[in-house]
Each structure stands twice: as C-alpha cells, then as structure tokens.
Design a protein around this motif. Structure first.
Motif, PDB file in Angstrom:
ATOM      1  N   ALA A 192       0.833  -1.207   0.000  1.00 11.00           N
ATOM      2  CA  ALA A 192       0.000   0.000   0.000  1.00 11.00           C
ATOM      3  C   ALA A 192       0.865   1.253   0.000  1.00 11.00           C
ATOM      4  CB  ALA A 192      -0.942  -0.009   1.200  1.00 11.00           C
ATOM      5  N   ALA A 193       1.933   1.241   0.768  1.00 15.06           N
ATOM      6  CA  ALA A 193       2.809   2.419   0.861  1.00 15.06           C
ATOM      7  C   ALA A 193       3.586   2.671  -0.430  1.00 15.06           C
ATOM      8  CB  ALA A 193       3.776   2.255   2.030  1.00 15.06           C
ATOM      9  N   GLU A 194       3.643   1.692  -1.322  1.00 13.53           N
ATOM     10  CA  GLU A 194       4.378   1.829  -2.579  1.00 13.53           C
ATOM     11  C   GLU A 194       3.500   2.296  -3.731  1.00 13.53           C
ATOM     12  OE1 GLU A 194       7.557  -1.785  -1.722  1.00 13.53           O
ATOM     13  OE2 GLU A 194       5.791  -2.176  -2.948  1.00 13.53           O
ATOM     14  N   MET A 195       2.194   2.395  -3.504  1.00 10.25           N
ATOM     15  CA  MET A 195       1.303   2.841  -4.581  1.00 10.25           C
ATOM     16  C   MET A 195       1.641   4.285  -4.940  1.00 10.25           C
ATOM     17  SD  MET A 195      -2.199   0.833  -3.469  1.00 10.25           S
ATOM     18  CE  MET A 195      -3.219   2.038  -4.154  1.00 10.25           C
ATOM     19  N   SER A 196       1.483   4.606  -6.217  1.00  4.70           N
ATOM     20  CA  SER A 196       1.877   5.920  -6.715  1.00  4.70           C
ATOM     21  C   SER A 196       0.664   6.750  -7.123  1.00  4.70           C
ATOM     22  CB  SER A 196       2.792   5.740  -7.936  1.00  4.70           C
ATOM     23  OG  SER A 196       3.016   6.977  -8.567  1.00  4.70           O
ATOM     24  N   THR A 197       0.690   8.028  -6.787  1.00  7.22           N
ATOM     25  CA  THR A 197      -0.345   8.945  -7.259  1.00  7.22           C
ATOM     26  C   THR A 197       0.097   9.621  -8.555  1.00  7.22           C
ATOM     27  OG1 THR A 197       0.515  10.708  -5.851  1.00  7.22           O
ATOM     28  CG2 THR A 197      -1.309   9.378  -4.967  1.00  7.22           C
ATOM     29  N   ALA A 251      -1.474   0.804  -8.490  1.00  3.71           N
ATOM     30  CA  ALA A 251      -0.812  -0.351  -7.895  1.00  3.71           C
ATOM     31  C   ALA A 251      -0.281  -1.281  -8.986  1.00  3.71           C
ATOM     32  CB  ALA A 251      -1.763  -1.100  -6.976  1.00  3.71           C
ATOM     33  N   ILE A 252      -1.157  -1.758  -9.844  1.00  2.00           N
ATOM     34  CA  ILE A 252      -0.802  -2.727 -10.883  1.00  2.00           C
ATOM     35  C   ILE A 252      -0.912  -2.033 -12.236  1.00  2.00           C
ATOM     36  CG2 ILE A 252      -1.352  -4.959 -11.926  1.00  2.00           C
ATOM     37  CD1 ILE A 252      -0.503  -5.096  -8.928  1.00  2.00           C
ATOM     38  N   GLU A 311       0.389  -6.414 -18.919  1.00  2.25           N
ATOM     39  CA  GLU A 311       0.179  -6.184 -20.347  1.00  2.25           C
ATOM     40  C   GLU A 311      -1.259  -5.834 -20.703  1.00  2.25           C
ATOM     41  OE1 GLU A 311       1.744  -9.447 -22.583  1.00  2.25           O
ATOM     42  OE2 GLU A 311       3.663  -9.365 -21.523  1.00  2.25           O
ATOM     43  N   ARG A 312      -2.223  -6.206 -19.858  1.00  2.00           N
ATOM     44  CA  ARG A 312      -3.631  -5.978 -20.204  1.00  2.00           C
ATOM     45  C   ARG A 312      -4.467  -5.481 -19.034  1.00  2.00           C
ATOM     46  NH1 ARG A 312      -1.863 -10.508 -22.703  1.00  2.00           N
ATOM     47  NH2 ARG A 312      -2.576 -11.891 -21.062  1.00  2.00           N
ATOM     48  N   LEU A 313      -3.848  -5.058 -17.938  1.00  2.88           N
ATOM     49  CA  LEU A 313      -4.598  -4.743 -16.733  1.00  2.88           C
ATOM     50  C   LEU A 313      -4.005  -3.538 -16.020  1.00  2.88           C
ATOM     51  CD1 LEU A 313      -6.803  -5.820 -14.710  1.00  2.88           C
ATOM     52  CD2 LEU A 313      -4.943  -7.054 -13.598  1.00  2.88           C
ATOM     53  N   TRP A 314      -4.886  -2.701 -15.486  1.00  7.28           N
ATOM     54  CA  TRP A 314      -4.508  -1.617 -14.584  1.00  7.28           C
ATOM     55  C   TRP A 314      -5.384  -1.742 -13.355  1.00  7.28           C
ATOM     56  CZ3 TRP A 314      -6.473   2.255 -11.672  1.00  7.28           C
ATOM     57  CH2 TRP A 314      -5.600   3.257 -11.239  1.00  7.28           C
ATOM     58  N   MET A 315      -4.794  -1.566 -12.167  1.00  2.00           N
ATOM     59  CA  MET A 315      -5.562  -1.673 -10.935  1.00  2.00           C
ATOM     60  C   MET A 315      -5.029  -0.679  -9.922  1.00  2.00           C
ATOM     61  SD  MET A 315      -6.276  -5.134  -8.809  1.00  2.00           S
ATOM     62  CE  MET A 315      -7.626  -5.234  -7.671  1.00  2.00           C
ATOM     63  N   GLY A 316      -5.935  -0.097  -9.162  1.00  2.00           N
ATOM     64  CA  GLY A 316      -5.515   0.855  -8.151  1.00  2.00           C
ATOM     65  C   GLY A 316      -6.640   1.160  -7.184  1.00  2.00           C
ATOM     66  N   ARG A 317      -6.446   2.253  -6.444  1.00  4.44           N
ATOM     67  CA  ARG A 317      -7.404   2.667  -5.429  1.00  4.44           C
ATOM     68  C   ARG A 317      -7.769   4.134  -5.666  1.00  4.44           C
ATOM     69  NH1 ARG A 317      -4.550   2.265  -0.241  1.00  4.44           N
ATOM     70  NH2 ARG A 317      -3.695   4.241  -0.872  1.00  4.44           N
ATOM     71  N   THR A 318      -9.033   4.455  -5.429  1.00  4.99           N
ATOM     72  CA  THR A 318      -9.502   5.834  -5.537  1.00  4.99           C
ATOM     73  C   THR A 318     -10.167   6.213  -4.221  1.00  4.99           C
ATOM     74  OG1 THR A 318      -9.875   5.628  -7.911  1.00  4.99           O
ATOM     75  CG2 THR A 318     -11.022   7.403  -6.794  1.00  4.99           C
ATOM     76  N   THR A 319      -9.899   7.442  -3.790  1.00  2.00           N
ATOM     77  CA  THR A 319     -10.555   7.965  -2.596  1.00  2.00           C
ATOM     78  C   THR A 319     -11.248   9.277  -2.940  1.00  2.00           C
ATOM     79  OG1 THR A 319      -8.561   9.116  -1.871  1.00  2.00           O
ATOM     80  CG2 THR A 319      -8.902   6.891  -1.022  1.00  2.00           C
ATOM     81  N   VAL A 320     -12.413   9.473  -2.328  1.00  2.00           N
ATOM     82  CA  VAL A 320     -13.154  10.729  -2.443  1.00  2.00           C
ATOM     83  C   VAL A 320     -13.486  11.158  -1.019  1.00  2.00           C
ATOM     84  CG1 VAL A 320     -15.193  11.885  -3.383  1.00  2.00           C
ATOM     85  CG2 VAL A 320     -14.119  10.025  -4.674  1.00  2.00           C
TER      86      VAL A 320
END
Length: 146
Positions: free
Chosen positions: A22-27, A40-41, A49-58
């Motif tokens: 979690a601490a390595e995720m980039s904004t 994250a990914i 090659e075919r996937l993006w994954m992350g976290r969003t906060t509001v």
C-alpha cells in the motif's frame, strides 16, 4: 511437458508474482479534481500487459470532476464509505448508490463522476482493461450536456 524458456532462462509458467505494498502505490497517474487515484498494478509498476488496478478515494462532501476512461472498461469494488456514481441516461442524470462490498461497472467512453455526500472518506478499488490509467477529464457542468 516442455515449457518455452525465454533467453534469460525464465518461462511463462514460472514468472514471479509481484507484491505492491500500500505504501508503494503511486499517485503519479491520471487524476481528476475532487478525488485521488493511486496506481498499484500497471505496465509501469509490474509490467502488466492488459490490466490496470488501483485505489480511488473521495473525501467527505467532495465531488469529482466529470470524466471518462476512453476505451477501457472499468470495474469498481466499494471498500468503504458511501460513494455515489453519477452518469446520464436518456438526457437525465442517474445516481448509483452502492454500499461497501458492492461492485460497479463503467463501460468505455461513458462520462461520469463520483460524489461522496457522507461524512467519511469513500474508498474504492478499481481495475481497468488496459495497463494505462486512461483518464479524460471533461468540462464542468451537467453530464446531460456531455
């Protein structure tokens, strides 16, 4: 059974798993005003090659700008909070109000925004069908006019 080996001696059946803390995720990824995305990914972080994954906060009481994600399909899992997803259908704004544990699907090129009318931060996990975080920010105003 024989496996194809790459020039470096590795093969497709024994590629290493990758751990992104979690601490390595980039904004340092596509952003929309009113929300924060963390990557994250992706192709950049793990070579996907075919996937993006992350976290969003509001944040509490916040509303994101209108945006879409190009030709990417987006899957959303609500972790916490009470986010509202707004899009237009037949000239009217529609509001989806998922709860923690629910999922939302956003089709390609569909303009939408996230709102958080609650008093706690809304956190969602997002996955996209591309290895890039495609974010096309749109002008302010009603989604009916987009």
């Amino acid at each position: 059974m024989a496996h194809d080996h790459a020039a470096d001696g590795s093969d497709q059946w024994h590629a290493p798993l990758r751990h992104v803390r979690a601490a390595e995720m980039s904004t340092d990824t596509g952003q929309t005003p009113g929300m924060s995305r963390s990557e994250a990914i992706s192709a950049r972080t793990v070579g996907s090659e075919r996937l993006w994954m992350g976290r969003t906060t509001v944040g509490p009481g916040a509303t994101s700008g209108n945006h879409h994600h190009g030709d990417s399909e987006t899957a959303i899992y609500v972790v916490s909070g009470r986010p509202v997803f707004v899009f237009a259908r037949d000239g009217e704004e529609v509001r989806l109000t998922p709860e923690p544990g629910d999922h939302v699907f956003v089709p390609p090129f569909t303009p939408h925004r996230e709102e958080n009318p609650g008093d706690e931060e809304a956190v969602v996990v997002i996955a996209r069908s591309s290895q890039e975080a495609i974010v096309v920010n749109l002008p302010p105003g009603s989604l009916r006019e987009v």
